[in-house]
Design an enzyme around this catalytic site. Structure first.
Site, PDB file in Angstrom:
ATOM      1  N   HIS A 147     -19.483  14.151  31.846  1.00 52.86           N
ATOM      2  CA  HIS A 147     -20.427  14.636  30.578  1.00 52.86           C
ATOM      3  C   HIS A 147     -18.727  14.916  30.184  1.00 52.86           C
ATOM      4  O   HIS A 147     -19.364  14.632  28.382  1.00 52.86           O
ATOM      5  CB  HIS A 147     -21.406  16.513  30.715  1.00 52.86           C
ATOM      6  CG  HIS A 147     -21.191  17.320  29.447  1.00 52.86           C
ATOM      7  ND1 HIS A 147     -22.195  16.571  28.492  1.00 52.86           N
ATOM      8  CD2 HIS A 147     -20.428  18.308  29.629  1.00 52.86           C
ATOM      9  CE1 HIS A 147     -21.989  17.583  27.814  1.00 52.86           C
ATOM     10  NE2 HIS A 147     -21.121  18.464  28.329  1.00 52.86           N
ATOM     11  N   PHE A 148     -18.311  15.467  30.193  1.00 52.91           N
ATOM     12  CA  PHE A 148     -16.675  16.043  29.192  1.00 52.91           C
ATOM     13  C   PHE A 148     -15.968  14.494  28.547  1.00 52.91           C
ATOM     14  O   PHE A 148     -15.287  14.794  27.885  1.00 52.91           O
ATOM     15  CB  PHE A 148     -16.345  17.338  29.676  1.00 52.91           C
ATOM     16  CG  PHE A 148     -15.670  17.430  30.973  1.00 52.91           C
ATOM     17  CD1 PHE A 148     -14.530  17.131  31.168  1.00 52.91           C
ATOM     18  CD2 PHE A 148     -15.743  18.023  32.131  1.00 52.91           C
ATOM     19  CE1 PHE A 148     -13.582  17.296  32.289  1.00 52.91           C
ATOM     20  CE2 PHE A 148     -15.356  18.683  33.111  1.00 52.91           C
ATOM     21  CZ  PHE A 148     -14.359  18.011  33.124  1.00 52.91           C
ATOM     22  N   HIS A 149     -15.906  13.750  29.677  1.00 50.09           N
ATOM     23  CA  HIS A 149     -14.671  12.642  29.179  1.00 50.09           C
ATOM     24  C   HIS A 149     -15.956  11.986  28.008  1.00 50.09           C
ATOM     25  O   HIS A 149     -14.895  11.510  27.430  1.00 50.09           O
ATOM     26  CB  HIS A 149     -15.158  11.668  30.501  1.00 50.09           C
ATOM     27  CG  HIS A 149     -13.835  12.383  31.314  1.00 50.09           C
ATOM     28  ND1 HIS A 149     -14.323  13.450  31.947  1.00 50.09           N
ATOM     29  CD2 HIS A 149     -12.656  12.375  31.125  1.00 50.09           C
ATOM     30  CE1 HIS A 149     -12.977  13.712  33.081  1.00 50.09           C
ATOM     31  NE2 HIS A 149     -12.049  13.313  32.106  1.00 50.09           N
TER      32      HIS A 149
ATOM     33  N   HIS B 191     -17.068  28.678  26.664  1.00 51.51           N
ATOM     34  CA  HIS B 191     -17.969  27.257  25.981  1.00 51.51           C
ATOM     35  C   HIS B 191     -17.622  27.314  24.789  1.00 51.51           C
ATOM     36  O   HIS B 191     -17.705  25.962  24.540  1.00 51.51           O
ATOM     37  CB  HIS B 191     -19.743  28.228  25.581  1.00 51.51           C
ATOM     38  CG  HIS B 191     -20.394  26.523  25.162  1.00 51.51           C
ATOM     39  ND1 HIS B 191     -20.824  25.842  25.860  1.00 51.51           N
ATOM     40  CD2 HIS B 191     -20.565  26.837  23.906  1.00 51.51           C
ATOM     41  CE1 HIS B 191     -21.247  24.914  25.011  1.00 51.51           C
ATOM     42  NE2 HIS B 191     -21.154  25.179  23.727  1.00 51.51           N
TER      43      HIS B 191
ATOM     44  N   ARG C  45     -17.859  17.308  42.626  1.00 55.73           N
ATOM     45  CA  ARG C  45     -16.140  17.926  41.258  1.00 55.73           C
ATOM     46  C   ARG C  45     -15.473  18.328  41.797  1.00 55.73           C
ATOM     47  O   ARG C  45     -15.625  18.696  43.251  1.00 55.73           O
ATOM     48  CB  ARG C  45     -17.062  17.934  39.785  1.00 55.73           C
ATOM     49  CG  ARG C  45     -16.961  19.804  39.641  1.00 55.73           C
ATOM     50  CD  ARG C  45     -17.539  20.512  38.650  1.00 55.73           C
ATOM     51  NE  ARG C  45     -16.213  20.357  37.753  1.00 55.73           N
ATOM     52  CZ  ARG C  45     -16.529  21.249  36.402  1.00 55.73           C
ATOM     53  NH1 ARG C  45     -17.153  22.036  36.242  1.00 55.73           N
ATOM     54  NH2 ARG C  45     -14.928  20.963  36.325  1.00 55.73           N
TER      55      ARG C  45
ATOM     56  N   TYR D  70     -16.342  23.835  20.207  1.00 58.00           N
ATOM     57  CA  TYR D  70     -16.275  23.829  19.536  1.00 58.00           C
ATOM     58  C   TYR D  70     -14.616  23.704  19.100  1.00 58.00           C
ATOM     59  O   TYR D  70     -15.084  23.350  17.885  1.00 58.00           O
ATOM     60  CB  TYR D  70     -16.975  24.647  19.246  1.00 58.00           C
ATOM     61  CG  TYR D  70     -18.868  24.539  19.510  1.00 58.00           C
ATOM     62  CD1 TYR D  70     -19.375  22.814  19.202  1.00 58.00           C
ATOM     63  CD2 TYR D  70     -19.314  25.195  20.845  1.00 58.00           C
ATOM     64  CE1 TYR D  70     -20.130  22.945  20.017  1.00 58.00           C
ATOM     65  CE2 TYR D  70     -20.618  24.965  21.421  1.00 58.00           C
ATOM     66  CZ  TYR D  70     -21.175  23.962  20.804  1.00 58.00           C
ATOM     67  OH  TYR D  70     -22.195  23.411  21.569  1.00 58.00           O
TER      68      TYR D  70
HETATM   69 FE1  HAS Z   1     -20.702  20.814  27.354  1.00 58.22          FE
HETATM   70  C1  HAS Z   1     -19.381  21.557  30.710  1.00 58.22           C
HETATM   71  C2  HAS Z   1     -24.019  22.408  27.504  1.00 58.22           C
HETATM   72  C3  HAS Z   1     -21.109  19.928  24.163  1.00 58.22           C
HETATM   73  C4  HAS Z   1     -17.542  19.918  26.950  1.00 58.22           C
HETATM   74  N1  HAS Z   1     -18.582  21.048  28.199  1.00 58.22           N
HETATM   75  C5  HAS Z   1     -19.048  21.327  29.754  1.00 58.22           C
HETATM   76  C6  HAS Z   1     -17.719  20.906  30.226  1.00 58.22           C
HETATM   77  C7  HAS Z   1     -17.158  20.701  29.050  1.00 58.22           C
HETATM   78  C8  HAS Z   1     -17.728  20.110  28.684  1.00 58.22           C
HETATM   79  C9  HAS Z   1     -15.242  19.649  29.560  1.00 58.22           C
HETATM   80  O1  HAS Z   1     -24.834  24.249  29.615  1.00 58.22           O
HETATM   81  C10 HAS Z   1     -16.989  21.377  31.343  1.00 58.22           C
HETATM   82  C11 HAS Z   1     -16.713  22.951  31.560  1.00 58.22           C
HETATM   83  C12 HAS Z   1     -16.488  22.963  33.599  1.00 58.22           C
HETATM   84  O2  HAS Z   1     -14.992  22.601  33.592  1.00 58.22           O
HETATM   85  O3  HAS Z   1     -17.065  23.600  33.565  1.00 58.22           O
HETATM   86  N2  HAS Z   1     -21.878  20.615  25.766  1.00 58.22           N
HETATM   87  C13 HAS Z   1     -23.307  21.757  26.617  1.00 58.22           C
HETATM   88  C14 HAS Z   1     -23.633  21.837  25.388  1.00 58.22           C
HETATM   89  C15 HAS Z   1     -23.022  21.276  24.036  1.00 58.22           C
HETATM   90  C16 HAS Z   1     -22.107  20.116  24.458  1.00 58.22           C
HETATM   91  C17 HAS Z   1     -25.292  22.241  24.930  1.00 58.22           C
HETATM   92  N3  HAS Z   1     -19.044  20.325  25.362  1.00 58.22           N
HETATM   93  C18 HAS Z   1     -19.663  19.930  23.998  1.00 58.22           C
HETATM   94  C19 HAS Z   1     -18.828  19.065  23.367  1.00 58.22           C
HETATM   95  C20 HAS Z   1     -18.022  19.506  24.878  1.00 58.22           C
HETATM   96  C21 HAS Z   1     -18.144  19.714  25.932  1.00 58.22           C
HETATM   97  C22 HAS Z   1     -18.584  18.567  21.785  1.00 58.22           C
HETATM   98  C23 HAS Z   1     -16.332  18.705  24.096  1.00 58.22           C
HETATM   99  C24 HAS Z   1     -15.789  18.923  23.201  1.00 58.22           C
HETATM  100  N4  HAS Z   1     -21.610  21.528  29.021  1.00 58.22           N
HETATM  101  C25 HAS Z   1     -22.914  22.235  28.609  1.00 58.22           C
HETATM  102  C26 HAS Z   1     -23.583  23.225  30.233  1.00 58.22           C
HETATM  103  C27 HAS Z   1     -21.926  22.991  30.727  1.00 58.22           C
HETATM  104  C28 HAS Z   1     -20.978  21.249  29.771  1.00 58.22           C
HETATM  105  C29 HAS Z   1     -24.397  24.023  30.142  1.00 58.22           C
HETATM  106  C30 HAS Z   1     -22.003  23.477  32.192  1.00 58.22           C
HETATM  107  C31 HAS Z   1     -22.631  22.285  32.823  1.00 58.22           C
HETATM  108  C32 HAS Z   1     -22.364  22.930  34.489  1.00 58.22           C
HETATM  109  O4  HAS Z   1     -23.157  23.345  35.214  1.00 58.22           O
HETATM  110  O5  HAS Z   1     -20.623  23.382  34.542  1.00 58.22           O
HETATM  111  C33 HAS Z   1     -24.011  20.827  22.737  1.00 58.22           C
HETATM  112  O6  HAS Z   1     -22.666  21.543  22.150  1.00 58.22           O
HETATM  113  C34 HAS Z   1     -24.347  18.958  22.374  1.00 58.22           C
HETATM  114  C35 HAS Z   1     -24.569  19.327  20.579  1.00 58.22           C
HETATM  115  C36 HAS Z   1     -24.386  17.921  20.296  1.00 58.22           C
HETATM  116  C37 HAS Z   1     -25.223  16.921  19.964  1.00 58.22           C
HETATM  117  C38 HAS Z   1     -24.890  15.469  19.890  1.00 58.22           C
HETATM  118  C39 HAS Z   1     -24.990  15.048  17.801  1.00 58.22           C
HETATM  119  C40 HAS Z   1     -24.803  13.779  17.953  1.00 58.22           C
HETATM  120  C41 HAS Z   1     -23.535  13.554  17.230  1.00 58.22           C
HETATM  121  C42 HAS Z   1     -22.698  11.536  16.761  1.00 58.22           C
HETATM  122  C43 HAS Z   1     -24.304  11.188  16.248  1.00 58.22           C
HETATM  123  C44 HAS Z   1     -23.488   9.859  15.889  1.00 58.22           C
HETATM  124  C45 HAS Z   1     -23.563   9.370  14.750  1.00 58.22           C
HETATM  125  C46 HAS Z   1     -22.761   7.401  14.662  1.00 58.22           C
HETATM  126  C47 HAS Z   1     -23.694   9.632  13.073  1.00 58.22           C
HETATM  127  C48 HAS Z   1     -26.723  17.129  20.262  1.00 58.22           C
HETATM  128  C49 HAS Z   1     -23.198  14.280  15.918  1.00 58.22           C
HETATM  129  C50 HAS Z   1     -24.393   6.743  14.309  1.00 58.22           C
HETATM  130  C51 HAS Z   1     -23.350   5.434  14.504  1.00 58.22           C
HETATM  131  C52 HAS Z   1     -23.091   4.382  13.692  1.00 58.22           C
HETATM  132  C53 HAS Z   1     -23.024   2.860  13.966  1.00 58.22           C
HETATM  133  C54 HAS Z   1     -24.434   4.044  12.383  1.00 58.22           C
HETATM  134 CU   CU1 Z   2     -20.987  24.700  27.786  1.00 54.79          CU
END
Ligand code: HAS
Ligand code: CU1
Length: 577
Positions: A393-395, A242, A456, A246
């Site tokens: 999700h991860f793409h 996990h 998947r 980050y």
């Molecule tokens: Fe995830 C599975 C939960 C973030 C990558 N994740 C994966 C896998 C990958 C991955 C590769 O709880 C697959 C693993 C595998 O092969 O089995 N993930 C989360 C959660 C977050 C999260 C809670 N994941 C990421 C990030 C990754 C990533 C970052 C890669 C870089 N993920 C999971 C869970 C699984 C999972 C389960 C397992 C699922 C399963 O069943 O197998 C959080 O950290 C996300 C927090 C992010 C936010 C978004 C904030 C938004 C921002 C953008 C703001 C935009 C602006 C633009 C400012 C709350 C910062 C404004 C634009 C204008 C024009 C004004």
């Molecule tokens: Cu995770």
């Protein structure tokens, strides 16, 4: 050897001048080697991407004669895709980026022999691991769960590669400690602070995978022990697995906080807030890995629930970032005369690839982050776990939030390091926008298929049964197939621009033509601890916070692993593909 400019609170930071040209040249060269190796891995890795997208588009290209000659199976293609993109590209890029930035930000001299040694060791590990991968002796996917067994050469190469990243941790922490000693009472500059915190987090995170590979998988694959306990290995894997996400995304956060405002024409909103964000990630990124294991036996529901709540807690620093970076963008747009609740967005420089890449990455991350919260909720997890939703999700997290940001960085960093020029703003922009559109369409298709129940990691297009033909997935399949073609065009554009840039002649002094794009700050941190706000003072002692992070992960994993070890059951390996 270095001189720091006079401090003025809201002005953009100026890079301390390094007068030793030979040293600076060597530092830039090693950084360039890391970045180019990373991008070469991305090139090979992404070439496999359209094949996977076509599979989820219902078209099996793996059985065509050309591919049959090159790849033994869908799973070999998927293993190469995952290992090269998710593990190799990221680690090399980050090692270069986050060695260079703190060295320049602090103006400290680092031991260049050690820096080159680390790069060579990491590359050697990669090359060693590549042999079994390419010869179908490590077709294990990027998670290499036992009892699926590969050649010991793969595990040894991978251990050397990942282990080398810990040498970068040592070098960066050492440089920071030397700076602290030379500058008592000073506040660490923001960029260096973010880099040091991220490397510390990675050290805590990497302990899981290093233990797994060195103490369990290598002896087992060499036949020194009778078997392996799959659940212990998997738990150690997700200890790292996990937090590694980050490790992939925080280097992008650094550019969103520190450099994107400059590209937009705006300012960093609050330095103390950015520091708080990184400390929260240092403390909370690792003790959450059980959210990948809700379906696994012999781990109590109590611990799964604790990790679930800690996962929700680690969403907070991402939300702090969302509002903070959005405010920087609004600040930039209003400074250019932007008006209205949303109308200001039209005033942003969307045609500039250094700007569009990270901002489109951020937009994709809003949806990626929301999907992450769904994954983490134990009530929703059974619906999406192990379905096509997860690669969806991860793409849009690592595949877009991270990768597109890194592409954007390469457009200014390579000119900065080499004195070469970006050959075409239009083509670079086209690469950025097509990557964004391709990934959004891909994510839509895959999330949708996942909700219908498509698994998947499956050659669904080649399944003997008709089960997938009977599912209502024609539209998302079509979207997925189309997205693969858009992404193919995008990567061809990106690598065309990249190679033209790399192969062109040096024309500028990168320090002048493409300086590190530090931004002005609305609410800076005082340069001295004595005059700094409480938030700055409490986040500065990173060594102590590092200790707390380690303690926290031991507390959150100790009892879980103790129970697994008490019930360990060794099983022999098997070779599937
Ligand atoms: Fe995830 C599975 C939960 C973030 C990558 N994740 C994966 C896998 C990958 C991955 C590769 O709880 C697959 C693993 C595998 O092969 O089995 N993930 C989360 C959660 C977050 C999260 C809670 N994941 C990421 C990030 C990754 C990533 C970052 C890669 C870089 N993920 C999971 C869970 C699984 C999972 C389960 C397992 C699922 C399963 O069943 O197998 C959080 O950290 C996300 C927090 C992010 C936010 C978004 C904030 C938004 C921002 C953008 C703001 C935009 C602006 C633009 C400012 C709350 C910062 C404004 C634009 C204008 C024009 C004004
Ligand atoms: Cu995770």
């Amino acid at each position: 050897m270095t001189t720091s400019p006079v401090f003025s609170p809201n002005a953009a930071r100026e890079t301390p001048v390094i007068s030793d040209a030979a040293y600076l040249g060597s530092l830039k060269k090693v950084t360039q080697y890391y970045i180019v190796t990373a991008l070469l891995a991305l090139l090979v890795g992404t070439l496999m991407g359209p094949l996977q997208a076509l599979n989820y588009g219902g078209i099996n290209v793996y059985d065509t004669p050309i591919l049959k000659a090159l790849l033994k199976s869908y799973y070999q293609g998927l293993s190469l895709h995952g290992v090269l993109n998710a593990l190799v590209f990221t680690q090399f890029f980050i090692s270069g980026w986050m060695l260079y930035l703190p060295a320049r930000d602090l103006g400290m001299r680092i031991n260049m022999k050690f820096a080159w040694f680390t790069y060579i060791l990491m590359t050697a590990g990669l090359l060693v691991a590549a042999v079994p991968l390419l010869t179908n002796n490590a077709t294990l996917l990027y998670t290499f769960y036992p009892p699926m067994e590969g050649s010991p050469v793969f595990y040894i190469g991978a251990a050397v590669m990942v282990g080398s990243s810990l040498l970068v941790v040592g070098q960066v922490v050492n440089m920071w400690l030397r700076w602290k000693r030379a500058n008592p009472g000073r506040v660490t500059p923001l960029v260096a602070f973010m880099c040091v915190a991220t490397w510390m987090m990675w050290f805590v995170a990497a302990l899981g995978i290093v233990t797994e590979v060195v103490f369990l998988l290598i002896p087992w694959s060499l036949g020194w022990v009778a078997g392996v306990d799959p659940l212990i290995s998997k738990t150690l894997f997700w200890w790292t697995g996990h937090a590694i996400v980050y490790f992939w995304v925080l280097p992008a956060y650094i550019s969103w906080y520190a450099f994107l405002p400059k590209h937009a024409g705006g300012r960093i909103v609050s330095e103390p807030l950015a520091r708080l964000t990184f400390v929260l990630f240092l403390l909370n990124s690792t003790p959450v890995g059980l959210h990948h294991q809700y379906a696994d036996p012999n781990i109590s529901n109590a611990w799964k629930t604790v990790h679930m709540f800690l996962t929700f807690l680690v969403v907070i620093p991402s939300l702090l970032t969302a509002f903070s970076v959005a405010a920087s963008l609004e600040d930039a747009a209003r400074a250019r005369g932007g008006k209205g609740l949303f109308g200001w967005m039209t005033r942003l420089p969307w045609g500039k690839p250094m700007f569009a890449a990270p901002v489109l990455a951020l937009i994709s991350f809003i949806l990626g982050g929301a999907g992450g919260v769904v994954n983490a909720s134990s009530t929703f997890a059974p619906v999406v776990h192990n379905t096509a939703w997860i690669p969806g999700h991860f793409h849009i997290t690592v595949g877009t939030a991270t990768t597109l940001t890194f592409m954007g960085i390469s457009f200014w960093l390579i000119p900065h390091l080499t004195g070469k020029r970006l050959p075409s703003v239009r083509l670079a922009s086209a690469a950025v926008w097509t990557w964004f559109v391709g990934m959004m369409v891909f994510a839509l298709g895959m999330h949708w298929q996942g909700l219908v129940g498509v698994p998947r990691r499956a050659l669904v297009s080649g399944a003997a049964q008709n089960v997938y033909k009977e599912m209502p997935i024609q539209i998302p399949q079509l979207l997925t197939a189309i997205s693969g073609m858009i992404l193919l065009v995008s990567m061809l554009l990106y690598f065309y621009v990249l190679f033209r840039m790399l192969l062109s002649r040096r024309v500028d002094d990168g320090e002048v033509s493409s300086p590190i794009p530090y931004s002005e700050v609305i609410s800076p941190a005082s340069p001295n601890l004595a005059g700094a706000s409480a938030l700055v003072r409490y986040t500065e002692p990173l060594m102590a916070l590092w200790g707390v992070a380690l303690l926290l992960v031991l507390l959150m994993y100790g009892p879980v692993l103790a129970r697994l070890f008490a019930n360990a059951e060794l099983v022999p390996g098997w070779r599937l593909y």
